[in-house]
Design a protein around this motif. Structure first.
Motif, PDB file in Angstrom:
ATOM      1  N   GLY A 215       0.826  -1.204   0.000  1.00  0.00           N
ATOM      2  CA  GLY A 215       0.000   0.000   0.000  1.00  0.00           C
ATOM      3  C   GLY A 215       0.864   1.260   0.000  1.00  0.00           C
ATOM      4  O   GLY A 215       0.542   2.261  -0.639  1.00  0.00           O
ATOM      5  N   ASN A 219       2.133   4.191  -3.577  1.00  0.00           N
ATOM      6  CA  ASN A 219       2.087   5.652  -3.625  1.00  0.00           C
ATOM      7  C   ASN A 219       3.444   6.313  -3.449  1.00  0.00           C
ATOM      8  O   ASN A 219       3.613   7.473  -3.788  1.00  0.00           O
ATOM      9  CB  ASN A 219       1.146   6.177  -2.539  1.00  0.00           C
ATOM     10  CG  ASN A 219      -0.299   6.005  -2.923  1.00  0.00           C
ATOM     11  OD1 ASN A 219      -0.596   5.769  -4.098  1.00  0.00           O
ATOM     12  ND2 ASN A 219      -1.190   6.106  -1.959  1.00  0.00           N
ATOM     13  N   TYR A 220       4.398   5.611  -2.886  1.00  0.00           N
ATOM     14  CA  TYR A 220       5.673   6.253  -2.576  1.00  0.00           C
ATOM     15  C   TYR A 220       6.869   5.556  -3.211  1.00  0.00           C
ATOM     16  O   TYR A 220       7.998   6.018  -3.073  1.00  0.00           O
ATOM     17  CB  TYR A 220       5.892   6.317  -1.054  1.00  0.00           C
ATOM     18  CG  TYR A 220       4.917   7.234  -0.365  1.00  0.00           C
ATOM     19  CD1 TYR A 220       5.230   8.573  -0.145  1.00  0.00           C
ATOM     20  CD2 TYR A 220       3.677   6.770   0.053  1.00  0.00           C
ATOM     21  CE1 TYR A 220       4.338   9.406   0.477  1.00  0.00           C
ATOM     22  CE2 TYR A 220       2.769   7.605   0.674  1.00  0.00           C
ATOM     23  CZ  TYR A 220       3.109   8.923   0.879  1.00  0.00           C
ATOM     24  OH  TYR A 220       2.219   9.759   1.490  1.00  0.00           O
ATOM     25  N   PHE A 227       6.739   8.608   3.401  1.00  0.00           N
ATOM     26  CA  PHE A 227       5.436   8.206   3.929  1.00  0.00           C
ATOM     27  C   PHE A 227       5.402   8.330   5.443  1.00  0.00           C
ATOM     28  O   PHE A 227       4.479   8.902   6.015  1.00  0.00           O
ATOM     29  CB  PHE A 227       5.116   6.776   3.514  1.00  0.00           C
ATOM     30  CG  PHE A 227       3.988   6.179   4.284  1.00  0.00           C
ATOM     31  CD1 PHE A 227       2.685   6.599   4.048  1.00  0.00           C
ATOM     32  CD2 PHE A 227       4.204   5.226   5.261  1.00  0.00           C
ATOM     33  CE1 PHE A 227       1.628   6.075   4.759  1.00  0.00           C
ATOM     34  CE2 PHE A 227       3.161   4.696   5.988  1.00  0.00           C
ATOM     35  CZ  PHE A 227       1.872   5.121   5.737  1.00  0.00           C
ATOM     36  N   GLN A 230       5.122  11.830   6.562  1.00  0.00           N
ATOM     37  CA  GLN A 230       3.805  12.423   6.330  1.00  0.00           C
ATOM     38  C   GLN A 230       2.750  11.852   7.252  1.00  0.00           C
ATOM     39  O   GLN A 230       1.908  12.570   7.773  1.00  0.00           O
ATOM     40  CB  GLN A 230       3.374  12.189   4.878  1.00  0.00           C
ATOM     41  CG  GLN A 230       3.897  13.238   3.932  1.00  0.00           C
ATOM     42  CD  GLN A 230       3.372  13.013   2.528  1.00  0.00           C
ATOM     43  OE1 GLN A 230       2.318  12.401   2.336  1.00  0.00           O
ATOM     44  NE2 GLN A 230       4.093  13.503   1.549  1.00  0.00           N
ATOM     45  N   ALA A 317      -7.485   7.872   9.169  1.00  0.00           N
ATOM     46  CA  ALA A 317      -6.938   6.514   8.990  1.00  0.00           C
ATOM     47  C   ALA A 317      -5.753   6.300   9.916  1.00  0.00           C
ATOM     48  O   ALA A 317      -5.608   5.239  10.534  1.00  0.00           O
ATOM     49  CB  ALA A 317      -6.524   6.295   7.538  1.00  0.00           C
TER      50      ALA A 317
ATOM     51  N   ALA B  20      -4.850   1.792  -2.260  1.00  0.00           N
ATOM     52  CA  ALA B  20      -3.984   2.904  -1.865  1.00  0.00           C
ATOM     53  C   ALA B  20      -3.975   3.986  -2.940  1.00  0.00           C
ATOM     54  O   ALA B  20      -3.868   5.174  -2.636  1.00  0.00           O
ATOM     55  CB  ALA B  20      -2.570   2.406  -1.602  1.00  0.00           C
ATOM     56  N   MET B  21      -4.098   3.567  -4.199  1.00  0.00           N
ATOM     57  CA  MET B  21      -4.047   4.548  -5.284  1.00  0.00           C
ATOM     58  C   MET B  21      -5.394   5.213  -5.505  1.00  0.00           C
ATOM     59  O   MET B  21      -5.472   6.268  -6.132  1.00  0.00           O
ATOM     60  CB  MET B  21      -3.586   3.870  -6.573  1.00  0.00           C
ATOM     61  CG  MET B  21      -2.110   3.459  -6.507  1.00  0.00           C
ATOM     62  SD  MET B  21      -1.670   2.226  -7.728  1.00  0.00           S
ATOM     63  CE  MET B  21      -1.602   3.204  -9.202  1.00  0.00           C
ATOM     64  N   ARG B  27      -2.468  10.934  -0.007  1.00  0.00           N
ATOM     65  CA  ARG B  27      -1.670   9.747  -0.323  1.00  0.00           C
ATOM     66  C   ARG B  27      -1.323   8.941   0.922  1.00  0.00           C
ATOM     67  O   ARG B  27      -1.456   7.723   0.954  1.00  0.00           O
ATOM     68  CB  ARG B  27      -0.368  10.176  -1.018  1.00  0.00           C
ATOM     69  CG  ARG B  27      -0.543  10.548  -2.460  1.00  0.00           C
ATOM     70  CD  ARG B  27       0.787  10.492  -3.170  1.00  0.00           C
ATOM     71  NE  ARG B  27       1.841  11.228  -2.466  1.00  0.00           N
ATOM     72  CZ  ARG B  27       3.139  11.060  -2.683  1.00  0.00           C
ATOM     73  NH1 ARG B  27       3.532  10.175  -3.580  1.00  0.00           N
ATOM     74  NH2 ARG B  27       4.033  11.755  -2.017  1.00  0.00           N
ATOM     75  N   ALA B  28      -0.886   9.658   1.963  1.00  0.00           N
ATOM     76  CA  ALA B  28      -0.472   8.970   3.176  1.00  0.00           C
ATOM     77  C   ALA B  28      -1.650   8.254   3.814  1.00  0.00           C
ATOM     78  O   ALA B  28      -1.559   7.091   4.218  1.00  0.00           O
ATOM     79  CB  ALA B  28       0.136   9.970   4.154  1.00  0.00           C
ATOM     80  N   GLU B  29      -2.795   8.951   3.881  1.00  0.00           N
ATOM     81  CA  GLU B  29      -3.986   8.371   4.494  1.00  0.00           C
ATOM     82  C   GLU B  29      -4.471   7.157   3.717  1.00  0.00           C
ATOM     83  O   GLU B  29      -4.868   6.149   4.296  1.00  0.00           O
ATOM     84  CB  GLU B  29      -5.093   9.423   4.562  1.00  0.00           C
ATOM     85  CG  GLU B  29      -4.932  10.386   5.705  1.00  0.00           C
ATOM     86  CD  GLU B  29      -5.350   9.748   7.013  1.00  0.00           C
ATOM     87  OE1 GLU B  29      -4.444   9.399   7.777  1.00  0.00           O
ATOM     88  OE2 GLU B  29      -6.553   9.589   7.254  1.00  0.00           O
ATOM     89  N   ALA B  30      -4.453   7.272   2.375  1.00  0.00           N
ATOM     90  CA  ALA B  30      -4.930   6.164   1.549  1.00  0.00           C
ATOM     91  C   ALA B  30      -4.030   4.947   1.727  1.00  0.00           C
ATOM     92  O   ALA B  30      -4.517   3.820   1.845  1.00  0.00           O
ATOM     93  CB  ALA B  30      -4.979   6.586   0.083  1.00  0.00           C
ATOM     94  N   SER B  31      -2.716   5.167   1.786  1.00  0.00           N
ATOM     95  CA  SER B  31      -1.798   4.049   2.014  1.00  0.00           C
ATOM     96  C   SER B  31      -2.089   3.401   3.352  1.00  0.00           C
ATOM     97  O   SER B  31      -2.110   2.173   3.486  1.00  0.00           O
ATOM     98  CB  SER B  31      -0.355   4.539   1.994  1.00  0.00           C
ATOM     99  OG  SER B  31      -0.001   4.978   0.714  1.00  0.00           O
ATOM    100  N   MET B  32      -2.302   4.242   4.354  1.00  0.00           N
ATOM    101  CA  MET B  32      -2.568   3.735   5.699  1.00  0.00           C
ATOM    102  C   MET B  32      -3.860   2.919   5.725  1.00  0.00           C
ATOM    103  O   MET B  32      -3.887   1.785   6.208  1.00  0.00           O
ATOM    104  CB  MET B  32      -2.676   4.944   6.639  1.00  0.00           C
ATOM    105  CG  MET B  32      -2.784   4.625   8.086  1.00  0.00           C
ATOM    106  SD  MET B  32      -1.262   3.986   8.762  1.00  0.00           S
ATOM    107  CE  MET B  32      -0.410   5.468   9.233  1.00  0.00           C
ATOM    108  N   ALA B  33      -4.935   3.498   5.170  1.00  0.00           N
ATOM    109  CA  ALA B  33      -6.227   2.821   5.206  1.00  0.00           C
ATOM    110  C   ALA B  33      -6.159   1.510   4.425  1.00  0.00           C
ATOM    111  O   ALA B  33      -6.662   0.475   4.887  1.00  0.00           O
ATOM    112  CB  ALA B  33      -7.307   3.734   4.622  1.00  0.00           C
ATOM    113  N   ALA B  34      -5.513   1.529   3.260  1.00  0.00           N
ATOM    114  CA  ALA B  34      -5.434   0.321   2.442  1.00  0.00           C
ATOM    115  C   ALA B  34      -4.674  -0.773   3.182  1.00  0.00           C
ATOM    116  O   ALA B  34      -5.070  -1.943   3.166  1.00  0.00           O
ATOM    117  CB  ALA B  34      -4.749   0.638   1.120  1.00  0.00           C
ATOM    118  N   THR B  35      -3.583  -0.395   3.866  1.00  0.00           N
ATOM    119  CA  THR B  35      -2.801  -1.397   4.590  1.00  0.00           C
ATOM    120  C   THR B  35      -3.610  -1.975   5.749  1.00  0.00           C
ATOM    121  O   THR B  35      -3.558  -3.167   6.020  1.00  0.00           O
ATOM    122  CB  THR B  35      -1.487  -0.787   5.086  1.00  0.00           C
ATOM    123  OG1 THR B  35      -0.894  -0.056   4.013  1.00  0.00           O
ATOM    124  CG2 THR B  35      -0.524  -1.852   5.537  1.00  0.00           C
TER     125      THR B  35
END
Lengths: 526, 81, 107
Positions: A215, A219-220, A227, A230, A317, B20-21, B27-35
């Motif tokens: 995930g 994005n990174y 990440f 942020q 999140a 995540a995408m 971006r950070a929140e989406a990565s976090m939520a997806a994980t």
């Protein structure tokens, strides 16, 4: 189709549970102990009995580090709190590499003087074991992560398999062989279900960026650091000025940090490049007053004390992750709640143990028919006895080693761990050479005796024994000894029970209610 | 068994990337939520594989969903680049 | 954490358990009427909800909910254990515990 679904779920539940059951048992036992990590660490260093937190702790720790490690690139100062009233400092040795590059010391909060306590891994041993299994960290974490994933699946399939989950909610029928084991497994599984789901999922979440890096990767790319900056807070990384600089007084910075966090204290101070003009002081918030475990930090310029950055309230999140993480760590301030967590952990231990025993019990009729014990069943039996009845012995031996090994012994912490594993190895030998029933009884009895003897050995070897600690109301030390006696009583009860009824002996059904037709699907597959 | 464990992991990884995408957050929140969501996704994938009657169908299902997700991720990468 | 909401969770379990006919027969030695069963079930849920509200009022919703789940597990396991060995005592404590807890809290 419906019944086929339930059958495949029962199969998945049985086998995913069996494959990882022994590791999960050890993880649950050591993880439950980790709720009391600071208390265990203190008990294992009886020299620290009279330490108290002190408002000057941060300042005196910095003064001590300026003496001891002036040219280190980084200092970590763990401030004292009510549960662990000592200062722990770690610094990077600029001239060393490898695992030796980090040096540790325990300081007196009031004076900053180093306290000479016996060298031990303390509660950290159990804490690290519960997700690294004393393997190479990266391997251990993956093994435990896979087991946790299996556990999550075993929980969900267990719920699907267990048809009459609410009808059987209050049902435990003792002294009825296989039925009792199944009842016990269901009762501790269902009644503590919220805990089981929470602890398994949150355990995965604590290391989720390792188990599931995709995930972030999406994005990174390779820039993972961006990440974490942020999402999780602020970065204190900064280039050296290559000019000497003096650190400002820490006291006003502590107050600024507290104001930032509605009065919560800093728990960890990191000083980057302490002797450089471009030094940074980073403080991390203590989380013991709330559920969320976030790494909220503030960063100050080391020489001027100017506030450079402060992590704000995390986004939804991230906050969710912080709460899930916090639920796993359970660093809440209230100790009754911690005991409730420990009790739920005990329910998890019992669920795993009863599930493992149930696998054997269910196959007892097959054994009678064959007239011998097939290799697979014998293997499960030996592993069951060695792990379930062996682990309590090894834990008690670990604590005994802490008290009995010579104080000056070189590599003392390693010897404590060696004692732990030697005792465990022995726990597998006993079921190999003795019949199952006798081995269960002998091991539980040994564990009960060893735990019961701990307060006695403690009294003979230290002056932090019950006679002193009860009188001075030192509940960390007294609580440890009293808990040992409680555990000894519990294990003694189990040993007594194991000697009366054999775990693998099934009593014939007595009435209609016990005919297999009424057993949940899982048992029907025996 | 291999289909469930490895195929399930690959599928989950792809689903996590796609989420995540595409989740409507930073971006950070989406990565976090997806994980965070990846573990429930993996659980569901495993259960689905074991509920499927034949290994062939399980592989087929995993393969088809993986191809769809890969196409989606690839397209988005192309558009972004 | 206070004692009264803790005791209430126990009472809730007892009431819910009594609303199931198999357990009711074992404890009361008779079959409860449908009305009694409905009342018991309502009382059980009421006790559990009241306990949640009291706990949340004391420590806030996030920690309160966690505490409540912990209490639910602790009382449920102890109730089931008691129930299988001393069923009448286990049921009786459903009334006894909240009274004791209230007295202790007031004193």
């Amino acid at each position: 189709m419906k019944e086929g679904f339930r059958q495949s779920m029962a199969w998945l539940h049985t086998w995913s549970g069996l494959v990882v059951g022994w590791i999960l048992f050890a993880v649950f036992v050591t993880g439950t102990l980790s709720y009391f990590r600071p208390e265990i660490s203190q008990w294992m260093r009886p020299e620290l009995r009279d330490m108290q937190p002190h408002p000057q702790a941060a300042a005196s720790a910095i003064a001590a580090l300026q003496q001891r490690a002036p040219d280190s690139p980084r200092w970590f100062i763990r401030l004292p709190d009510a549960r662990e009233p000592i200062v722990r400092v770690t610094w990077r040795d600029p001239n060393a590499t490898g695992p030796r590059r980090f040096q540790n010391a325990v300081l007196d909060p009031a004076t900053g003087a180093e306290v000479k306590a016996r060298d031990t891994r303390g509660g950290d041993f159990f804490y690290r074991f519960h997700f690294e299994l004393s393997m190479k960290p990266i391997w251990g974490r993956w093994v435990v992560g896979c087991c946790a994933m299996f556990m999550l699946i075993a929980i969900v399939t267990g719920v699907i398999t267990h048809k009459k989950i609410f009808k059987d909610f209050f049902t435990f029928r003792p002294k009825k062989g296989q039925r009792s084991w199944l009842d016990a497994h269901n009762v501790v599984g269902v009644l503590a279900l919220p805990y089981h789901v929470m602890i398994t999922y949150s355990g995965l979440v604590t290391l989720m960026f390792m188990y599931m890096p995709w995930g972030v990767q999406a994005n990174y790319g390779q820039n993972r650091a961006a990440f974490f900056d942020q999402a999780l807070g602020v970065s204190a990384e900064t280039p050296l000025a290559n000019r000497p600089g003096a650190l400002t007084n820490i006291e006003p910075l502590l107050l600024t940090a507290q104001r930032h966090w509605d009065g919560a204290n800093p728990s960890l101070i990191t000083v980057h490049n302490p002797a450089d003009a471009n030094s940074r002081i980073e403080m991390r918030r203590d989380n013991s007053d709330r559920l969320a475990h976030s790494s909220q930090s503030v960063v100050f310029a080391g020489t001027t004390g100017e506030l450079l950055a402060a992590a704000g309230e995390p986004m939804p999140a991230t906050r969710t992750r912080d709460v899930v993480y916090g639920l796993h760590m359970a660093n809440f301030s209230s100790s009754p709640l911690r005991w409730l967590f420990a009790l739920s952990g005990l329910a998890g231990i019992l669920m795993i143990a009863s599930g493992l025993v149930l696998w054997s019990v269910k196959r007892a009729p097959e054994r009678v028919k064959l007239g011998r014990v097939p290799f697979g069943q014998r293997l499960v039996e030996v592993l069951n006895i060695g792990v379930i009845a062996g682990l309590p012995i090894t834990i008690a031996v670990f604590f005994h080693a802490n008290r009995l090994l010579p104080i000056g012994l070189a590599e003392r912490p390693t010897w404590e761990v060696r004692a732990f594993f030697a005792a465990w190895l022995l726990s597998f030998v006993v079921p190999l050479i003795r019949p199952a029933k006798a081995a269960w009884k002998a091991q539980f009895l040994a564990a009960a005796t060893l735990f019961g003897a701990l307060p006695v050995v403690n009294a003979l070897t230290t002056d932090a024994h019950l006679g002193v600690t009860l009188a001075s109301r030192n509940w960390v030390y007294a609580g440890f000894d009293l808990t040992c006696l409680g555990i000894a009583a519990l294990l003694g009860l189990i040993a007594w029970h194991a000697s009366r009824t054999s775990a693998t002996q099934r009593k014939p059904a007595r009435n209609k209610a016990e005919t297999p037709a009424n057993l949940p699907a899982e048992a029907e597959r025996a | 068994m291999a289909a469930a464990i490895l195929g399930g992991y690959a599928l989950t990884a792809l689903a996590t990337m796609a989420l995540a995408m595409n989740l409507p957050m930073s971006r950070a929140e989406a990565s976090m939520a997806a994980t965070l969501l990846s573990f429930p996704i993996y659980t569901c994938a495993m259960i689905w594989v074991f509920a499927t009657r034949t290994a062939k169908r399980a592989w087929l299902g995993i393969g088809a969903s993986a191809v769809v997700l890969m196409a989606l991720i690839g397209l988005q990468r192309l558009v972004a680049a | 954490m206070s004692l009264f909401p803790f005791a209430l969770t126990y009472t809730g379990w007892v009431a819910l358990c009594l609303s199931l006919s198999r357990h009711a027969r074992e404890i009361l030695q008779r079959e409860p009427s449908p009305l009694e069963r409905h009342l018991l079930r309502a009382a059980g849920w009421l006790a559990l909800t009241a306990s949640l509200l009291l706990t949340a009022a004391r420590t806030g919703w996030p920690l309160g909910t966690v505490e409540w789940f912990g209490m639910l597990t602790a009382t449920a396991v102890s109730f089931v254990l008691l129930l299988s060995f001393y069923p009448r005592l286990a049921a009786g404590l459903g009334l006894g515990l909240p009274v004791c807890a209230a007295v202790v809290s007031l004193v």
